[in-house]
Design an enzyme around this catalytic site. Sequence first.
Site, PDB file in Angstrom:
ATOM      1  N   GLU A 112       0.846  -1.204   0.000  1.00 37.63           N
ATOM      2  CA  GLU A 112       0.000   0.000   0.000  1.00 37.63           C
ATOM      3  C   GLU A 112       0.876   1.246   0.000  1.00 37.63           C
ATOM      4  O   GLU A 112       2.053   1.182   0.346  1.00 37.63           O
ATOM      5  CB  GLU A 112      -0.851   0.050   1.293  1.00 37.63           C
ATOM      6  CG  GLU A 112      -1.763  -1.111   1.441  1.00 37.63           C
ATOM      7  CD  GLU A 112      -2.478  -1.111   2.792  1.00 37.63           C
ATOM      8  OE1 GLU A 112      -2.355  -0.129   3.549  1.00 37.63           O
ATOM      9  OE2 GLU A 112      -3.152  -2.105   3.070  1.00 37.63           O
ATOM     10  N   LYS A 114       1.970   4.691   1.758  1.00 36.33           N
ATOM     11  CA  LYS A 114       1.956   5.238   3.115  1.00 36.33           C
ATOM     12  C   LYS A 114       1.633   6.720   2.983  1.00 36.33           C
ATOM     13  O   LYS A 114       2.469   7.519   2.539  1.00 36.33           O
ATOM     14  CB  LYS A 114       3.308   5.035   3.789  1.00 36.33           C
ATOM     15  CG  LYS A 114       3.308   5.430   5.254  1.00 36.33           C
ATOM     16  CD  LYS A 114       4.570   4.935   5.940  1.00 36.33           C
ATOM     17  CE  LYS A 114       4.505   5.129   7.438  1.00 36.33           C
ATOM     18  NZ  LYS A 114       4.285   6.498   7.853  1.00 36.33           N
ATOM     19  N   ASP A 116       1.030  10.500   3.858  1.00 36.34           N
ATOM     20  CA  ASP A 116       1.725  11.372   4.804  1.00 36.34           C
ATOM     21  C   ASP A 116       0.787  12.467   5.291  1.00 36.34           C
ATOM     22  O   ASP A 116       0.818  13.599   4.830  1.00 36.34           O
ATOM     23  CB  ASP A 116       2.943  11.979   4.121  1.00 36.34           C
ATOM     24  CG  ASP A 116       3.915  12.557   5.125  1.00 36.34           C
ATOM     25  OD1 ASP A 116       3.744  12.299   6.332  1.00 36.34           O
ATOM     26  OD2 ASP A 116       4.837  13.265   4.704  1.00 36.34           O
ATOM     27  N   TYR A 224      -7.136   2.459   5.560  1.00 38.26           N
ATOM     28  CA  TYR A 224      -6.249   1.321   5.311  1.00 38.26           C
ATOM     29  C   TYR A 224      -6.278   0.229   6.383  1.00 38.26           C
ATOM     30  O   TYR A 224      -5.434  -0.653   6.384  1.00 38.26           O
ATOM     31  CB  TYR A 224      -4.807   1.806   5.133  1.00 38.26           C
ATOM     32  CG  TYR A 224      -4.375   2.866   6.132  1.00 38.26           C
ATOM     33  CD1 TYR A 224      -4.247   2.579   7.481  1.00 38.26           C
ATOM     34  CD2 TYR A 224      -4.089   4.158   5.698  1.00 38.26           C
ATOM     35  CE1 TYR A 224      -3.851   3.545   8.380  1.00 38.26           C
ATOM     36  CE2 TYR A 224      -3.688   5.139   6.596  1.00 38.26           C
ATOM     37  CZ  TYR A 224      -3.576   4.833   7.935  1.00 38.26           C
ATOM     38  OH  TYR A 224      -3.193   5.780   8.828  1.00 38.26           O
ATOM     39  N   LYS A 311      10.262   3.590   3.939  1.00 34.81           N
ATOM     40  CA  LYS A 311      10.215   5.044   3.739  1.00 34.81           C
ATOM     41  C   LYS A 311      10.988   5.419   2.476  1.00 34.81           C
ATOM     42  O   LYS A 311      12.118   4.949   2.272  1.00 34.81           O
ATOM     43  CB  LYS A 311      10.834   5.750   4.943  1.00 34.81           C
ATOM     44  CG  LYS A 311      10.112   5.439   6.249  1.00 34.81           C
ATOM     45  CD  LYS A 311       8.913   6.314   6.434  1.00 34.81           C
ATOM     46  CE  LYS A 311       9.244   7.311   7.462  1.00 34.81           C
ATOM     47  NZ  LYS A 311       8.347   8.236   7.918  1.00 34.81           N
ATOM     48  N   CYS A 405      31.826  35.492  19.544  1.00 29.74           N
ATOM     49  CA  CYS A 405      30.565  35.869  18.904  1.00 29.74           C
ATOM     50  C   CYS A 405      30.848  36.645  17.617  1.00 29.74           C
ATOM     51  O   CYS A 405      31.586  37.635  17.654  1.00 29.74           O
ATOM     52  CB  CYS A 405      29.723  36.708  19.853  1.00 29.74           C
ATOM     53  SG  CYS A 405      28.223  37.310  19.064  1.00 29.74           S
ATOM     54  N   CYS A 408      29.504  40.431  18.319  1.00 29.93           N
ATOM     55  CA  CYS A 408      30.064  41.365  19.302  1.00 29.93           C
ATOM     56  C   CYS A 408      31.460  40.964  19.783  1.00 29.93           C
ATOM     57  O   CYS A 408      32.074  41.695  20.553  1.00 29.93           O
ATOM     58  CB  CYS A 408      29.110  41.487  20.497  1.00 29.93           C
ATOM     59  SG  CYS A 408      29.066  40.015  21.513  1.00 29.93           S
ATOM     60  N   CYS A 423      26.599  33.101  23.221  1.00 26.34           N
ATOM     61  CA  CYS A 423      27.271  34.381  23.460  1.00 26.34           C
ATOM     62  C   CYS A 423      26.679  34.936  24.749  1.00 26.34           C
ATOM     63  O   CYS A 423      25.489  35.237  24.803  1.00 26.34           O
ATOM     64  CB  CYS A 423      27.030  35.350  22.303  1.00 26.34           C
ATOM     65  SG  CYS A 423      27.457  37.047  22.755  1.00 26.34           S
ATOM     66  N   CYS A 429      24.847  42.516  22.954  1.00 24.03           N
ATOM     67  CA  CYS A 429      25.061  41.916  21.632  1.00 24.03           C
ATOM     68  C   CYS A 429      23.863  42.252  20.731  1.00 24.03           C
ATOM     69  O   CYS A 429      22.733  41.862  21.021  1.00 24.03           O
ATOM     70  CB  CYS A 429      25.231  40.408  21.820  1.00 24.03           C
ATOM     71  SG  CYS A 429      25.456  39.505  20.299  1.00 24.03           S
TER      72      CYS A 429
HETATM   73  S1  IVH Z   1      -1.292   0.633   8.911  1.00 20.58           S
HETATM   74  C1  IVH Z   1      -1.091  -1.235  13.169  1.00 20.58           C
HETATM   75  N1  IVH Z   1      -1.256   1.620   6.487  1.00 20.58           N
HETATM   76  O1  IVH Z   1       1.581   5.566   9.236  1.00 20.58           O
HETATM   77  C2  IVH Z   1      -0.703  -0.572  11.908  1.00 20.58           C
HETATM   78  N2  IVH Z   1      -0.616   3.052   8.282  1.00 20.58           N
HETATM   79  O2  IVH Z   1       3.893   4.911  11.043  1.00 20.58           O
HETATM   80  C3  IVH Z   1      -1.658   0.462  11.497  1.00 20.58           C
HETATM   81  N3  IVH Z   1      -0.079   5.349   7.579  1.00 20.58           N
HETATM   82  O3  IVH Z   1      -0.019   5.605  12.340  1.00 20.58           O
HETATM   83  C4  IVH Z   1      -1.161   1.373  10.465  1.00 20.58           C
HETATM   84  N4  IVH Z   1      -0.484   5.058   5.431  1.00 20.58           N
HETATM   85  O4  IVH Z   1      -0.987   7.090  10.477  1.00 20.58           O
HETATM   86  C5  IVH Z   1      -1.029   1.865   7.801  1.00 20.58           C
HETATM   87  N5  IVH Z   1      -1.345   2.353   4.300  1.00 20.58           N
HETATM   88  C6  IVH Z   1      -1.113   2.600   5.580  1.00 20.58           C
HETATM   89  C7  IVH Z   1      -0.704   3.866   6.038  1.00 20.58           C
HETATM   90  C8  IVH Z   1      -0.448   4.052   7.412  1.00 20.58           C
HETATM   91  C9  IVH Z   1      -0.120   5.916   6.363  1.00 20.58           C
HETATM   92  C10 IVH Z   1       0.323   6.043   8.819  1.00 20.58           C
HETATM   93  C11 IVH Z   1      -0.589   5.831  10.003  1.00 20.58           C
HETATM   94  C12 IVH Z   1       0.240   5.150  11.052  1.00 20.58           C
HETATM   95  C13 IVH Z   1       1.620   5.522  10.627  1.00 20.58           C
HETATM   96  C14 IVH Z   1       2.588   4.466  11.105  1.00 20.58           C
END
Ligand code: IVH
Length: 673
Positions: A112, A114, A116, A224, A311, A405, A408, A423, A429
């Site tokens: 999936e 993630k 942000d 999700y 990430k 500094c 001054c 400082c 200053c």
């Molecule tokens: S699953 C128990 N799926 O990322 C696990 N989290 O670092 C439940 N997030 O707190 C989270 N996209 O706010 C899951 N596809 C995704 C996500 C996701 C973003 C966020 C979420 C979570 C954080 C974890």
Amino acid sequence: MDNDIKLIESLRSQLHRHNHNYYVLNAPEISDREYDTLLERLEQLEAEHPESYDPNSPTLRVGSDISEGFSQVDHIYPMLSLANTYSIDDVDEWFARIRDALYGQQFAIIGELKFDGTGISLVYEHGHLVRAVTRGDGTHGDDVTANARTIRSIPLELQGDDYPDFFEIRGEIVLPFANFEVINNERLAKGEAPFANPRNAAAGTLKLLNPAEVSRRNLDAYFYYLLGDNLPYDNHYDNMQAARRWGFKISGAMAKMSTLEEVDRFIAHWDSERKQLPVATDGLVFKVDSLRQQLNLGFTAKSPRWAVAYKFAAERVTTPLRFVSFDVGRSGTITPVANLEPVLLSGTMVKRASMHNADIMKALDIRHGDTLYVEKGGEIIPKITGVVLEARKAEAAPVEFVTNCPACGTQLTRRPGEAAWICPNHRGCFPQIVGRIEHFVGRRMMNIDGFGSETVAMLVRNGLINNAADLYSLSADMLRDLPGIADKSASRLIEGIVASRDVPFERVVFAISIPGVGETSAKKIARAAGDIDTLMAMDQASLCAIDDVGPGMAQAITDFFADDQNRAIVERLRLAGLSMQTQIADAPKGDALAGKTFVISGVFTRFSREQYKNMIEANGGKNVGSISKKTDYVLAGENMGPAKLEKAGKLGIAIIGEDDFLAMLPQAQAENP
Ligand code: IVH
């Protein structure tokens, strides 16, 4: 050994600060990855030094986003986070661990995006949305139902008929890039600071006390994770497809996979494709599909073993270093700044990047003439992450941190255990003098209009002001003939100064620049002390008893008030008519509310929620988060959530307003703020 303990302490204090920046101020200074690196290092050191155990260590908690103004609700299932990985190899290792743990069973993995944004938990009963709660500290969060209802992609009533009577769904509230830009342009036009990134904008918006404004900002939500006792399918993927039919927004990027090759291809695909998405993503998430297998794999204290986050790497460019300069902050802190050949990074031109302090600069080992790596992750703030060693000239000399500094010339000092060089010439200053006055007049402090840094610097240079108290001795006549000040603006400046006398004590405490005391701490300190004389007389122990105040801050506060000149400035501010006590300093205390339980809900006009809480407690009552049969009164302000209203009605609980409440206190002589 000793050094390890020192490092543990330093890492803890850095992490506490970054936590606060991230969760409370919505203004992170470092990327998630840098944060994780610090946290991991601390975890490792703590494991090696069990004697350093501290129940308040940042390793022992998940961050909190709880804020004032919302009632708090316990999560039915704790809201955990995900273990982070930063390379395909790490994901491959996780995959191998799962395979081993499942002893040769077949298993499917769901990939999936993630998202942000900011996490949200929604609860549905019989197809109706009943509650929306933020992640908070993972155990309980803020009830933001009224705001969540304004988000169009959150279904208020479900479609179909195969949803469980009671379930919870988790997702992410996001602000699409297009809306992010609109909101930031509006903020800039109004002279407000823009949000650093769509995540902060989404989190900040969800916590607004005005649902109409939330609605206007067009948040979006992707889901999700489904939780409950009677889910329709025994696997995550099919449950999410069912949720889509019920009306939830489920990402189309979700894919079912069963081999490592597929996982690796999914990563390679989205590493570049994500740039085309309308919303911010900071990585991918992989989950074991079968709920039975999820159950077998279980959880660690912080995250599920059956899922992992990958990430995305931050965008990175290289550029030559022109020179390193040293900024002087209002408390004298010296910050090294890399001045760069301008370079385009994720859409903005980067010319300067902070290196925070001498330790970080030293760790980077920067030499004159170096070419540097510059990165921008989820944050908008660029970071120096390293040196292109291949491009280094053989004889290049290291860039030294200044010993004096730059403004001054005073010799710099450093407190044991602290990263910052200071400082100590606080009174003489120039950038410190200007910085403190600039801070004092700022929007979140005394909110005196018209004093940009240029104007403040000019007034200091002309000898008209040297500290915040001097502002109150200015007259329009004194300003009129100064360069760049027109007749009209002179009187406008003075009007602003006069109006600032009404600013509440909490903000005065923030405005006077006690080193290390930020907005939230200032509020807590002001409310705990009640008035300036009590605050000035408080010792270390009583300061440390205040929520948010550690020994370092307590020391800074006592040092600040031990200084005669600071005390003299405070006295002059008092004479100028500034608020030197919280407005409920003489609120009644007693047992008028003994045995009574209150729930506070909504937005108030006469006192803050926190003040009402204090009044309830000061009069023997009890303040609780949610309505039950045991609740005696709901103290309701404006915009009380409809769910609460309904529940209170059903249980026959008295709903009272601010005036009714104040009338319950002896003589109700609490002053009007
Ligand atoms: S699953 C128990 N799926 O990322 C696990 N989290 O670092 C439940 N997030 O707190 C989270 N996209 O706010 C899951 N596809 C995704 C996500 C996701 C973003 C966020 C979420 C979570 C954080 C974890």
